[in-house]
Design a protein around this motif. Sequence first.
Motif, PDB file in Angstrom:
ATOM      1  N   VAL A   5       0.887  -1.039   0.017  1.00 28.12           N
ATOM      2  CA  VAL A   5       0.032   0.011   0.026  1.00 28.12           C
ATOM      3  C   VAL A   5       0.755   1.333  -0.125  1.00 28.12           C
ATOM      4  N   LEU A   6       1.810   1.256   0.871  1.00 29.97           N
ATOM      5  CA  LEU A   6       2.771   2.471   0.887  1.00 29.97           C
ATOM      6  C   LEU A   6       3.604   2.676  -0.548  1.00 29.97           C
ATOM      7  N   LEU A   7       3.787   1.440  -1.326  1.00 27.73           N
ATOM      8  CA  LEU A   7       4.492   1.831  -2.479  1.00 27.73           C
ATOM      9  C   LEU A   7       3.423   2.330  -3.448  1.00 27.73           C
ATOM     10  N   GLY A   8       2.235   2.405  -3.235  1.00 31.49           N
ATOM     11  CA  GLY A   8       1.103   3.155  -4.142  1.00 31.49           C
ATOM     12  C   GLY A   8       1.477   4.691  -3.865  1.00 31.49           C
ATOM     13  N   MET A   9       2.162   4.950  -2.950  1.00 30.80           N
ATOM     14  CA  MET A   9       2.379   6.468  -2.635  1.00 30.80           C
ATOM     15  C   MET A   9       3.797   7.000  -3.071  1.00 30.80           C
TER      16      MET A   9
END
Length: 223
Positions: A105-109
Motif C-alpha cells: 500500500v505504501l508503494l502506491g504512494m
Amino acid sequence: MLLLKEVKKSYIEANGHLLPILDIPRFAMQAGEQLVLLGPSGCGKTTLLHVIAGISAADSGEIRIDGINLARLSEAGRDRFRAAKLGYVFQTFNLLPAFTALENVLLGMTFARGRKDVGRARHLLDRVGLAHRADHKPTALSVGEQQRVAVARALANRPQLLLADEPTANVDPANQQRIIDLIRETCHEENIALMIVTHSADVAAQFSRVERLLELNRVISNN
Ligand SMILES: Nc1ncnc2c1ncn2[C@@H]1O[C@H](COP(=O)(O)OP(=O)(O)OP(=O)(O)O)[C@@H](O)[C@H]1O
Ligand SMILES: [Mg+2]
C-alpha cells in the motif's frame, strides 16, 4: 476530466494478423463522476482501462486527462503521469511479492509524492478488513485478501481517476459490498472520478451511470 476521441486499439496476433479491439468515437467523464463499465468477457474492457491509464498506447486518437493528451507522452511520461494522477486496481492484482500488505500500500504512494503516509495506508487496510494481515506478504494472503490490498494500494495516493478492473471478483458478497462502499466513499470524499468494471448485477445496480462497452465501441467482437 477524462475525454476520449476516436480512440483505436488493435493487437497483432501471433500469425501477424491485426486484431481490432477498440474503436471509440467519444467518451467523457466529469471530475468526481462514478460509473460502471459492463461488457462480456473478451470485449476489451481491460484493454480500454490499460489505454486510459497509459499502460499500453492507443494506435490513434486522443486520451485527455485533465487536459493532458496521453497519446503525446512518451512511455516514461505516461508512467510518471499514471503514478501522479491515477489509481489502478489490476484484474490480476500485481502486488509486489517481496513486500508485505502494508508495504505494498505504501508503494502506491512512494513514486509520486516521495513521502509515505503510514497512517493512511493502515487506515485503508483497516477499511478493507485487513488490519490484522498488514505484515503478510502476498503469498501469505488469500486471493480475496490480495485483491483487497490492491484496492487499498490504488487509493493510497489520492488519485484524480481510479480505474478498477473487477475489484470484487474474488471476494464474498459481504466483502464485495465493503469494498464497493470503501471505493465509492473515498472517491466521493476526495473527488476522485471512478470507472469500475464488474460482472456483478448487484454492484452495477448501485451506480446511476452504467456504460456498456459494446455500445461505445464500433469494433464488433464475437461476443
Ligand atoms: N496481447 C494480446 N494479443 C492479442 N490479443 C489480445 C492480447 N491481449 C488481449 N487480447 C484479446 O483482446 C480481447 C480483449 O481482451 P480484454 O482483456 O480487454 O477483455 P476483457 O473485456 O477485459 O475480458 P474479461 O472480462 O475476460 O477480463 C480478447 O479477445 C483477447 O483475446
Ligand atoms: Mg478484463
